[in-house]
Design a protein around this motif. Structure first.
Motif, short mmCIF file in Angstrom:
data_model
loop_
_atom_site.label_atom_id
_atom_site.label_comp_id
_atom_site.label_asym_id
_atom_site.label_seq_id
_atom_site.Cartn_x
_atom_site.Cartn_y
_atom_site.Cartn_z
N THR A 141 0.82 -1.21 0.00
CA THR A 141 0.00 0.00 0.00
C THR A 141 0.85 1.26 0.00
O THR A 141 0.34 2.35 -0.25
N MET A 142 2.14 1.15 0.28
CA MET A 142 3.03 2.30 0.27
C MET A 142 3.55 2.55 -1.15
O MET A 142 3.68 1.61 -1.93
N PRO A 143 3.85 3.77 -1.50
CA PRO A 143 4.39 4.04 -2.84
C PRO A 143 5.76 3.37 -3.00
O PRO A 143 6.59 3.38 -2.10
N THR A 144 5.99 2.83 -4.18
CA THR A 144 7.26 2.16 -4.44
C THR A 144 8.42 3.14 -4.47
O THR A 144 9.58 2.73 -4.39
N SER A 145 8.12 4.43 -4.59
CA SER A 145 9.18 5.45 -4.55
C SER A 145 9.77 5.60 -3.15
O SER A 145 10.85 6.19 -2.99
N ASP A 146 9.08 5.10 -2.13
CA ASP A 146 9.55 5.14 -0.75
C ASP A 146 10.27 3.84 -0.45
O ASP A 146 9.64 2.78 -0.41
N PRO A 147 11.60 3.85 -0.23
CA PRO A 147 12.31 2.60 0.02
C PRO A 147 11.79 1.84 1.23
O PRO A 147 12.02 0.62 1.34
N ALA A 148 11.06 2.49 2.13
CA ALA A 148 10.55 1.83 3.33
C ALA A 148 9.42 0.86 3.03
O ALA A 148 9.02 0.10 3.92
N HIS A 149 8.89 0.86 1.80
CA HIS A 149 7.79 -0.07 1.49
C HIS A 149 8.28 -1.51 1.44
O HIS A 149 7.48 -2.45 1.55
N LEU A 150 9.59 -1.70 1.30
CA LEU A 150 10.18 -3.03 1.18
C LEU A 150 11.51 -3.00 1.94
O LEU A 150 12.36 -2.16 1.65
N VAL A 151 11.66 -3.89 2.90
CA VAL A 151 12.86 -3.89 3.74
C VAL A 151 13.47 -5.29 3.77
O VAL A 151 12.78 -6.28 4.02
N GLU A 152 14.76 -5.33 3.49
CA GLU A 152 15.56 -6.55 3.63
C GLU A 152 16.40 -6.37 4.90
O GLU A 152 17.17 -5.42 5.01
N TYR A 153 16.25 -7.27 5.87
CA TYR A 153 16.92 -7.06 7.15
C TYR A 153 17.88 -8.21 7.48
O TYR A 153 17.67 -9.36 7.10
N TYR A 154 18.93 -7.84 8.20
CA TYR A 154 20.00 -8.76 8.58
C TYR A 154 20.33 -8.58 10.06
O TYR A 154 20.58 -7.45 10.50
N VAL A 155 20.38 -9.67 10.80
CA VAL A 155 20.99 -9.69 12.13
C VAL A 155 22.26 -10.53 11.98
O VAL A 155 22.23 -11.75 12.05
N LEU A 156 23.37 -9.85 11.72
CA LEU A 156 24.61 -10.54 11.40
C LEU A 156 25.15 -11.32 12.60
O LEU A 156 25.00 -10.89 13.75
N GLN A 157 25.81 -12.44 12.29
CA GLN A 157 26.50 -13.22 13.30
C GLN A 157 27.97 -13.42 12.94
O GLN A 157 28.84 -13.37 13.79
N ARG A 158 28.24 -13.64 11.65
CA ARG A 158 29.59 -13.76 11.14
C ARG A 158 29.65 -13.11 9.76
O ARG A 158 28.63 -13.09 9.05
N TRP A 159 30.82 -12.61 9.35
CA TRP A 159 30.91 -11.94 8.06
C TRP A 159 32.36 -11.86 7.60
O TRP A 159 33.29 -11.90 8.41
N THR A 160 32.54 -11.77 6.29
CA THR A 160 33.84 -11.46 5.71
C THR A 160 33.80 -10.12 4.97
O THR A 160 34.83 -9.63 4.52
N TYR A 161 32.60 -9.55 4.84
CA TYR A 161 32.44 -8.23 4.24
C TYR A 161 31.71 -7.35 5.25
O TYR A 161 30.72 -7.78 5.86
N ASP A 162 32.19 -6.14 5.46
CA ASP A 162 31.61 -5.23 6.45
C ASP A 162 30.50 -4.40 5.81
O ASP A 162 30.78 -3.49 5.01
N PRO A 163 29.23 -4.66 6.15
CA PRO A 163 28.12 -3.93 5.50
C PRO A 163 27.95 -2.51 6.02
O PRO A 163 27.15 -1.75 5.46
N SER A 164 28.67 -2.14 7.08
CA SER A 164 28.53 -0.78 7.60
C SER A 164 29.21 0.24 6.71
O SER A 164 28.99 1.45 6.88
N GLN A 165 30.02 -0.23 5.75
CA GLN A 165 30.63 0.68 4.80
C GLN A 165 29.54 1.37 3.97
O GLN A 165 28.63 0.73 3.47
N ASN A 166 29.62 2.68 3.86
CA ASN A 166 28.68 3.46 3.05
C ASN A 166 27.24 3.30 3.53
O ASN A 166 26.30 3.42 2.74
N ALA A 167 27.04 3.01 4.82
CA ALA A 167 25.70 2.87 5.38
C ALA A 167 25.49 3.93 6.47
O ALA A 167 26.45 4.46 7.04
N GLU A 168 24.23 4.20 6.75
CA GLU A 168 23.85 5.18 7.78
C GLU A 168 23.83 4.49 9.14
O GLU A 168 23.13 3.50 9.34
N TYR A 169 24.57 5.04 10.10
CA TYR A 169 24.57 4.49 11.46
C TYR A 169 23.28 4.85 12.18
O TYR A 169 22.76 5.95 12.03
N GLY A 170 22.77 3.89 12.97
CA GLY A 170 21.56 4.13 13.73
C GLY A 170 21.79 4.27 15.21
O GLY A 170 21.77 5.36 15.77
#
Length: 274
Positions: A141-170
């Motif tokens: 029901t939200m406009p597709t122009s709003d990125p909040a209409h669709l969210v891909e979420y991650y609760v990381l446990q292990r990684w070899t790539y740091d996703p915080s690069q070029n991301a907004e800190y919360g």
């Protein structure tokens, strides 16, 4: 919870690829049982590639979802060679070959639940990009122009790539004795459960990677709360209106452009039911 034990029996899942995938219908190499039709009702929309299997199953297709026992699985790749083996008890392994492609897959549930508590154990990880609790929320029901209409979420446990690069800190918070920091990024016209879309990614990243060979527990509600307190709301996590997949929640292995062959293996369970 008992330790992870090796998977002993295997069958190959024969399943039709989605329209637009490069692979066509596949023939089982060995089944050992008759595949059961997907349970009637909620998931019928996805019956072209969502099925139910009662025994340990190997999934190799480009795009497949379904249930092995009571566990939902997702298995998606845009090329290369990767396979998911899953038992009805939640034991699973992902194997991949090196190459220029993206893969994500693992077992869990076909919908997200804020109050779910996830237990897991990994005994092997030879270099996955992410070992993560992973899922989607979607609000058509939200406009597709709003990125909040669709969210891909991650609760990381292990990684070899740091996703915080070029991301907004919360924010930074503590859940189950573990310090996490949250981040948000935007994906512009990328593959999703609703076709190519522009959407948000939310991340919770622990201060230290979680060790192999131990049982762990993720309190999902703590992460949902931390994201929301920053103004990052996950849309409906029990939504079947996306074009390609339900809004699942799984314990996933993700690799992208892996340099080498690798394997990650473990077990997942509903910690609230223990």
């Amino acid at each position: 919870m008992s330790n992870y034990s090796p998977i002993k029996t295997m069958a190959v899942l024969a399943i039709f690829s989605l329209a637009g995938c490069t692979e066509g219908p596949q023939t089982p190499e060995a089944t050992g049982y008759e595949a059961q039709a997907a349970a009637p009702g909620a998931l019928d929309k996805f019956e072209a590639y969502t099925q139910r299997f009662p025994e340990t199953t190997v999934i190799t297709q480009s795009h497949a979802t379904g249930h092995v026992g009571d566990f939902f699985f997702t298995h998606w790749k845009d090329g290369g060679s990767a396979s998911l083996t899953l038992s009805p008890e939640g034991e699973f392994s992902v194997s991949w070959e090196g190459g220029g492609y993206n893969y994500v897959g693992g077992p869990g549930w076909h919908y997200g639940d804020e109050d779910r508590m996830i237990g897991y154990r990994f005994d092997e990880d030879s270099g996955a990009s992410y070992i993560t609790l992973y899922g989607w929320g979607y609000d058509e029901t939200m406009p597709t122009s709003d990125p909040a209409h669709l969210v891909e979420y991650y609760v990381l446990q292990r990684w070899t790539y740091d996703p915080s690069q070029n991301a907004e800190y919360g924010t930074t918070f503590v859940s189950n004795g573990i310090e996490y920091s949250t981040y948000r990024s935007v994906r512009d016209d990328k593959p999703s459960i609703n076709g190519p879309s522009t959407f948000y990614q939310y991340w919770s990243k622990p201060a230290e990677q979680r060790p192999l060979g131990e049982d762990h527990e993720i309190i999902f509600a703590d992460h949902v709360k931390a994201w929301a307190e920053t103004g990052w709301i996950i849309p409906d996590m029990n939504n079947l209106n996306a074009s390609d997949d339900p809004t699942y929640l799984v314990m996933a292995v993700e690799v992208f452009n892996p340099a080498d062959d690798g394997t990650a293996s473990g077990r997942v369970w509903d910690a609230a039911a223990q």
